[in-house]
Design a protein around this motif. Structure first.
Motif, PDB file in Angstrom:
ATOM      1  N   GLY A   1     -18.888  -7.958 -27.547  1.00  0.00           N
ATOM      2  CA  GLY A   1     -17.832  -8.911 -27.854  1.00  0.00           C
ATOM      3  C   GLY A   1     -18.375 -10.124 -28.587  1.00  0.00           C
ATOM      4  N   ALA A   2     -17.483 -10.839 -29.251  1.00  0.00           N
ATOM      5  CA  ALA A   2     -17.892 -11.989 -30.074  1.00  0.00           C
ATOM      6  C   ALA A   2     -18.573 -13.074 -29.240  1.00  0.00           C
ATOM      7  CB  ALA A   2     -16.686 -12.560 -30.807  1.00  0.00           C
ATOM      8  N   LYS A   3     -18.090 -13.308 -28.032  1.00  0.00           N
ATOM      9  CA  LYS A   3     -18.687 -14.354 -27.185  1.00  0.00           C
ATOM     10  C   LYS A   3     -20.106 -13.987 -26.761  1.00  0.00           C
ATOM     11  CE  LYS A   3     -14.341 -16.104 -25.425  1.00  0.00           C
ATOM     12  NZ  LYS A   3     -13.504 -16.336 -24.245  1.00  0.00           N
ATOM     13  N   VAL A   4     -20.361 -12.725 -26.510  1.00  0.00           N
ATOM     14  CA  VAL A   4     -21.701 -12.267 -26.133  1.00  0.00           C
ATOM     15  C   VAL A   4     -22.601 -12.231 -27.363  1.00  0.00           C
ATOM     16  CG1 VAL A   4     -23.017 -10.368 -25.120  1.00  0.00           C
ATOM     17  CG2 VAL A   4     -20.749 -10.932 -24.230  1.00  0.00           C
ATOM     18  N   ALA A   5     -22.054 -11.845 -28.513  1.00  0.00           N
ATOM     19  CA  ALA A   5     -22.843 -11.736 -29.745  1.00  0.00           C
ATOM     20  C   ALA A   5     -23.418 -13.085 -30.165  1.00  0.00           C
ATOM     21  CB  ALA A   5     -21.985 -11.155 -30.861  1.00  0.00           C
ATOM     22  N   VAL A   6     -22.687 -14.152 -29.940  1.00  0.00           N
ATOM     23  CA  VAL A   6     -23.152 -15.490 -30.331  1.00  0.00           C
ATOM     24  C   VAL A   6     -24.416 -15.865 -29.571  1.00  0.00           C
ATOM     25  CG1 VAL A   6     -22.536 -17.941 -30.281  1.00  0.00           C
ATOM     26  CG2 VAL A   6     -20.882 -16.255 -31.031  1.00  0.00           C
ATOM     27  N   ASP A   7     -24.580 -15.361 -28.348  1.00  0.00           N
ATOM     28  CA  ASP A   7     -25.761 -15.670 -27.545  1.00  0.00           C
ATOM     29  C   ASP A   7     -26.999 -14.900 -27.995  1.00  0.00           C
ATOM     30  OD1 ASP A   7     -24.160 -17.322 -26.015  1.00  0.00           O
ATOM     31  OD2 ASP A   7     -23.696 -15.731 -24.560  1.00  0.00           O
ATOM     32  N   CYS A   8     -26.829 -13.925 -28.880  1.00  0.00           N
ATOM     33  CA  CYS A   8     -27.943 -13.079 -29.302  1.00  0.00           C
ATOM     34  C   CYS A   8     -28.678 -13.613 -30.525  1.00  0.00           C
ATOM     35  CB  CYS A   8     -27.444 -11.660 -29.581  1.00  0.00           C
ATOM     36  SG  CYS A   8     -26.771 -10.872 -28.119  1.00  0.00           S
ATOM     37  N   TYR A   9     -28.183 -14.677 -31.124  1.00  0.00           N
ATOM     38  CA  TYR A   9     -28.851 -15.246 -32.288  1.00  0.00           C
ATOM     39  C   TYR A   9     -28.655 -16.758 -32.342  1.00  0.00           C
ATOM     40  CZ  TYR A   9     -24.218 -15.265 -34.516  1.00  0.00           C
ATOM     41  OH  TYR A   9     -22.900 -15.479 -34.815  1.00  0.00           O
ATOM     42  N   VAL A  10     -29.553 -17.413 -33.094  1.00  0.00           N
ATOM     43  CA  VAL A  10     -29.452 -18.850 -33.353  1.00  0.00           C
ATOM     44  C   VAL A  10     -29.135 -18.993 -34.829  1.00  0.00           C
ATOM     45  CG1 VAL A  10     -30.667 -21.050 -33.325  1.00  0.00           C
ATOM     46  CG2 VAL A  10     -31.162 -19.329 -31.562  1.00  0.00           C
ATOM     47  N   ASP A  11     -27.986 -19.580 -35.132  1.00  0.00           N
ATOM     48  CA  ASP A  11     -27.532 -19.684 -36.521  1.00  0.00           C
ATOM     49  C   ASP A  11     -28.189 -20.876 -37.211  1.00  0.00           C
ATOM     50  OD1 ASP A  11     -26.210 -19.296 -38.860  1.00  0.00           O
ATOM     51  OD2 ASP A  11     -24.199 -19.662 -38.064  1.00  0.00           O
ATOM     52  N   ARG A  12     -28.943 -20.608 -38.265  1.00  0.00           N
ATOM     53  CA  ARG A  12     -29.607 -21.654 -39.050  1.00  0.00           C
ATOM     54  C   ARG A  12     -29.083 -21.656 -40.493  1.00  0.00           C
ATOM     55  NH1 ARG A  12     -33.065 -23.254 -35.468  1.00  0.00           N
ATOM     56  NH2 ARG A  12     -34.403 -21.903 -34.249  1.00  0.00           N
ATOM     57  N   SER A  13     -27.878 -21.139 -40.668  1.00  0.00           N
ATOM     58  CA  SER A  13     -27.279 -21.005 -41.996  1.00  0.00           C
ATOM     59  C   SER A  13     -26.892 -22.368 -42.556  1.00  0.00           C
ATOM     60  CB  SER A  13     -26.027 -20.142 -41.924  1.00  0.00           C
ATOM     61  OG  SER A  13     -26.328 -18.887 -41.390  1.00  0.00           O
ATOM     62  N   PRO A  14     -26.956 -22.500 -43.891  1.00  0.00           N
ATOM     63  CA  PRO A  14     -26.409 -23.705 -44.509  1.00  0.00           C
ATOM     64  C   PRO A  14     -24.891 -23.695 -44.339  1.00  0.00           C
ATOM     65  CG  PRO A  14     -27.058 -22.126 -46.182  1.00  0.00           C
ATOM     66  CD  PRO A  14     -27.517 -21.576 -44.865  1.00  0.00           C
ATOM     67  N   PRO A  15     -24.256 -24.863 -44.431  1.00  0.00           N
ATOM     68  CA  PRO A  15     -22.795 -24.875 -44.276  1.00  0.00           C
ATOM     69  C   PRO A  15     -22.131 -24.032 -45.355  1.00  0.00           C
ATOM     70  CG  PRO A  15     -23.604 -27.013 -45.018  1.00  0.00           C
ATOM     71  CD  PRO A  15     -24.802 -26.175 -44.711  1.00  0.00           C
ATOM     72  N   PRO A  16     -20.959 -23.456 -45.040  1.00  0.00           N
ATOM     73  CA  PRO A  16     -20.290 -22.617 -46.033  1.00  0.00           C
ATOM     74  C   PRO A  16     -19.899 -23.436 -47.254  1.00  0.00           C
ATOM     75  CG  PRO A  16     -18.865 -22.997 -44.149  1.00  0.00           C
ATOM     76  CD  PRO A  16     -20.193 -23.575 -43.810  1.00  0.00           C
ATOM     77  N   PRO A  17     -19.852 -22.803 -48.425  1.00  0.00           N
ATOM     78  CA  PRO A  17     -19.491 -23.542 -49.639  1.00  0.00           C
ATOM     79  C   PRO A  17     -18.058 -24.057 -49.551  1.00  0.00           C
ATOM     80  CG  PRO A  17     -19.569 -21.183 -50.065  1.00  0.00           C
ATOM     81  CD  PRO A  17     -20.074 -21.392 -48.673  1.00  0.00           C
ATOM     82  N   THR A  18     -17.844 -25.229 -50.117  1.00  0.00           N
ATOM     83  CA  THR A  18     -16.495 -25.789 -50.121  1.00  0.00           C
ATOM     84  C   THR A  18     -15.638 -25.040 -51.125  1.00  0.00           C
ATOM     85  OG1 THR A  18     -17.149 -27.434 -51.752  1.00  0.00           O
ATOM     86  CG2 THR A  18     -17.291 -28.080 -49.449  1.00  0.00           C
ATOM     87  N   ARG A  19     -14.370 -24.931 -50.813  1.00  0.00           N
ATOM     88  CA  ARG A  19     -13.461 -24.208 -51.694  1.00  0.00           C
ATOM     89  C   ARG A  19     -12.878 -25.169 -52.717  1.00  0.00           C
ATOM     90  NH1 ARG A  19      -9.279 -20.823 -48.575  1.00  0.00           N
ATOM     91  NH2 ARG A  19      -9.131 -19.881 -50.614  1.00  0.00           N
ATOM     92  N   ASP A  20     -12.828 -24.730 -53.945  1.00  0.00           N
ATOM     93  CA  ASP A  20     -12.241 -25.520 -55.022  1.00  0.00           C
ATOM     94  C   ASP A  20     -10.729 -25.294 -55.000  1.00  0.00           C
ATOM     95  OD1 ASP A  20     -11.906 -27.084 -57.269  1.00  0.00           O
ATOM     96  OD2 ASP A  20     -12.329 -25.432 -58.648  1.00  0.00           O
ATOM     97  N   VAL A  21      -9.969 -26.354 -54.714  1.00  0.00           N
ATOM     98  CA  VAL A  21      -8.516 -26.212 -54.575  1.00  0.00           C
ATOM     99  C   VAL A  21      -7.764 -26.679 -55.814  1.00  0.00           C
ATOM    100  CG1 VAL A  21      -8.542 -26.352 -52.071  1.00  0.00           C
ATOM    101  CG2 VAL A  21      -8.343 -28.445 -53.414  1.00  0.00           C
ATOM    102  N   THR A  22      -8.465 -27.091 -56.847  1.00  0.00           N
ATOM    103  CA  THR A  22      -7.760 -27.593 -58.027  1.00  0.00           C
ATOM    104  C   THR A  22      -6.921 -26.508 -58.690  1.00  0.00           C
ATOM    105  OG1 THR A  22      -9.701 -27.170 -59.391  1.00  0.00           O
ATOM    106  CG2 THR A  22      -9.432 -29.406 -58.514  1.00  0.00           C
TER     107      THR A  22
END
Length: 124
Positions: free
Chosen positions: A72-93
């Motif tokens: 499950g998603a709640k258990v999966a989060v405990d299996c790794y440490v996320d060191r990802s850069p923040p997601p790219p911002t979306r261009d809304v223009t």
């Protein structure tokens, strides 16, 4: 269990939707373990840093726990440490280009041509 296949682990922690997609990403060179490109059968263990490109977003995760089955998603989060850069911002223009004021009525020929020009289409 000290190690597992990288494609199984990526699928188990829900980084990829299917194990096949995880394997294809490995074969395409989108997955690195400790900086080295790996095949789907490469072993990962606790402490390894896995870099994977998921869509257009590069993800960097550290293995905190080795699992082989999808959980499950709640258990999966405990299996790794996320060191990802923040997601790219979306261009809304581009979303604002065709918006007209409510109650403005039907667009005139001039309005239509202006909207087509903003969308990048050639006006006739």
């Amino acid at each position: 269990m000290e190690t597992t296949r990288v494609d199984k682990w990526l699928w188990s922690i829900r980084l990829y939707k299917t194990r096949t997609a995880a394997g294809q990403a490995c074969r395409a060179g989108h997955v690195r373990v400790n900086g080295d490109r790996v095949k789907p059968a490469a072993a990962v263990g606790v402490g390894d840093v896995v870099e994977a490109r998921v869509g257009d977003w590069p993800r960097v995760v550290e293995v905190a726990r080795v699992i082989e089955t999808r959980v499950g998603a709640k258990v999966a989060v405990d299996c790794y440490v996320d060191r990802s850069p923040p997601p790219p911002t979306r261009d809304v223009t581009h979303l604002l280009e065709g918006i007209r004021d409510p109650g403005a009525g039907r667009p005139t020929k001039k309005d239509r041509r202006e909207m087509e020009r903003l969308k990048g289409r050639r006006a006739r």
